[in-house]
Every structure is written in C-alpha cells, then in structure tokens.
Design a protein around this motif. Structure first.
Motif, PDB file in Angstrom:
ATOM      1  N   LEU A 109      -5.764   0.054  -0.424  1.00 43.77           N
ATOM      2  CA  LEU A 109      -6.132  -1.332  -0.725  1.00 43.77           C
ATOM      3  C   LEU A 109      -7.079  -1.900   0.324  1.00 43.77           C
ATOM      4  O   LEU A 109      -8.024  -2.619  -0.003  1.00 43.77           O
ATOM      5  N   LEU A 158      -3.405  -9.765   8.490  1.00 41.19           N
ATOM      6  CA  LEU A 158      -2.741  -9.217   7.317  1.00 41.19           C
ATOM      7  C   LEU A 158      -1.244  -9.456   7.451  1.00 41.19           C
ATOM      8  O   LEU A 158      -0.621  -8.960   8.391  1.00 41.19           O
ATOM      9  N   LEU A 200      -2.829  -6.546  -2.777  1.00 40.31           N
ATOM     10  CA  LEU A 200      -3.442  -7.187  -1.613  1.00 40.31           C
ATOM     11  C   LEU A 200      -4.144  -8.446  -2.098  1.00 40.31           C
ATOM     12  O   LEU A 200      -5.014  -8.379  -2.964  1.00 40.31           O
ATOM     13  N   CYS A 241      -5.142  -4.410  -6.601  1.00 38.04           N
ATOM     14  CA  CYS A 241      -3.846  -3.753  -6.759  1.00 38.04           C
ATOM     15  C   CYS A 241      -4.084  -2.309  -7.138  1.00 38.04           C
ATOM     16  O   CYS A 241      -5.151  -1.948  -7.634  1.00 38.04           O
ATOM     17  N   SER A 295       4.859  -1.602   6.987  1.00 40.58           N
ATOM     18  CA  SER A 295       3.446  -1.982   7.039  1.00 40.58           C
ATOM     19  C   SER A 295       2.943  -2.173   8.463  1.00 40.58           C
ATOM     20  O   SER A 295       1.747  -2.028   8.725  1.00 40.58           O
ATOM     21  N   GLY A 318      -1.236   1.049   1.349  1.00 40.56           N
ATOM     22  CA  GLY A 318      -1.890   0.060   2.222  1.00 40.56           C
ATOM     23  C   GLY A 318      -3.336   0.424   2.558  1.00 40.56           C
ATOM     24  O   GLY A 318      -4.251  -0.375   2.333  1.00 40.56           O
ATOM     25  N   CYS A 355     -10.988  -3.431  -0.205  1.00 36.93           N
ATOM     26  CA  CYS A 355     -11.188  -4.860   0.046  1.00 36.93           C
ATOM     27  C   CYS A 355     -12.592  -5.117   0.617  1.00 36.93           C
ATOM     28  O   CYS A 355     -13.017  -4.479   1.569  1.00 36.93           O
ATOM     29  N   CYS A 364       2.542  -9.018   5.935  1.00 32.42           N
ATOM     30  CA  CYS A 364       3.259  -8.036   5.132  1.00 32.42           C
ATOM     31  C   CYS A 364       4.717  -8.432   5.044  1.00 32.42           C
ATOM     32  O   CYS A 364       5.232  -9.140   5.913  1.00 32.42           O
ATOM     33  N   GLY A 382       0.982  -1.324  -5.263  1.00 34.27           N
ATOM     34  CA  GLY A 382       0.665  -2.177  -4.126  1.00 34.27           C
ATOM     35  C   GLY A 382      -0.299  -3.273  -4.519  1.00 34.27           C
ATOM     36  O   GLY A 382      -1.111  -3.107  -5.433  1.00 34.27           O
ATOM     37  N   PHE A 402      -0.141  -8.357   1.875  1.00 36.27           N
ATOM     38  CA  PHE A 402       0.062  -7.031   1.325  1.00 36.27           C
ATOM     39  C   PHE A 402       1.536  -6.816   1.036  1.00 36.27           C
ATOM     40  O   PHE A 402       2.381  -7.106   1.876  1.00 36.27           O
TER      41      PHE A 402
END
Length: 176
Positions: A72, A83, A27, A41, A90, A69, A76, A85, A25, A13
C-alpha cells in the motif's frame, strides 16, 4: 527567507481479516482537517496452508508489515507525514518513510498495549488520544501534531477504511 512546512498529512493503515475472503489492507491519507486525499486497498490475500505452516505464529506480522503495508505504501502517491496504525505489528514496517504511530482503538487491545509500551517506544498524546511512537520519531510526531489544526477525531478514520473495504468486497461479490 522563512521556509514554510508542507501541510501535515496523516496516513491511516489497517488490515481486515475475514474467514471467507482472507486479509485485506487499507490505507487512507487525510489532510490536516480530516479530508481524504487518497485511498488505497489491496485485493483480499488468502495465505496457503503451506504459508500457515511455515510462518507459524509469525504469519500475522509477515502479512501486515512485510506484504500488505509495504504494498500500500508503494502504491500511495501522496506524501505521508505520519502513518497511524491500529495493529502493533505495523510498528515493525521497515519500508515506511514516515513516522509510525500505534493508536489504541476499540478494535484492538490498544489500552493494554500502550500500558505495556514496547521497548524503544514511548506514549505521546495527539488529539486527546494516546499514540505509541518510536523514541527516535517523537520529535517528528510532535511536529505533525502541531500542524493538525482542526483535525476532528484520531480514531474514526480506521472505521472509514473498514467500511470502504466492506463496500469494495460487496461490489466484487455482486459482480461475480
């Protein structure tokens, strides 16, 4: 009967801030070999002057860990084992249902951040890179790291996200 662990997936991310377009953003979810499983995105987000005034110096953290964040992560569809970052903000995402790690990259001041460490976090090594992880998530992060087999490069996927965002923005500009 032995239970078999699901293969590890790494989520990446990051956000890109541009004067012209605002905050976007991205991911990217990869399998243990570094192949893409999913990419998401956001559309560019431009905070208003009122947002800038009201949030002050907390605007960046708000956008990264409260707005972009979580948006996204909700979109997902692929379960994420860990994850990664490249913005320290984050690490404060409370909506993440997975282990969070901050990776020092050439794009951030990660070496200094990792040298300072954040309260409640410690540094671990994954694929020859230093990753800052919350102390209560270290065991889970170690389990993910053990499943990464031939994962090529821990930093390079961030550049894939930035490049995909640039491409999406150029397609939008051409269509306008």
């Amino acid at each position: 009967m032995e239970s078999k662990l699901a293969p590890a997936t790494l989520g990446y991310f990051t956000t890109v801030q541009q004067e012209r377009t605002g905050w976007t953003g991205g991911l990217l979810v990869l399998n243990g070999g570094g192949r893409p499983l999913e990419f998401q995105c956001t559309l560019p987000l431009r905070p208003t002057k009122a947002h800038e005034i009201l949030f002050g110096n907390t605007l960046r953290q708000h956008l990264i860990c409260d707005v972009i964040g979580p948006t996204l992560l909700k979109k997902c569809r692929t379960p994420i084992s860990m994850l990664l970052c490249e913005q320290t903000e984050s690490l404060r995402m409370s909506d993440a249902d997975c282990t969070l790690g901050f990776v020092a990259t050439p794009e951030n001041d990660g070496k200094a951040t990792i040298a300072r460490e954040h309260a409640g976090h410690c540094v671990m090594r994954i694929r020859d890179e230093k990753v800052l992880v919350a102390m209560e998530q270290v065991e889970a992060a170690e389990q993910v790291a053990e499943q990464l087999g031939d994962f090529p490069d821990l930093i390079e996927p961030f550049e894939r996200i930035r490049e995909a965002i640039r491409e999406a923005q150029s397609q939008i500009a051409r269509a306008a």
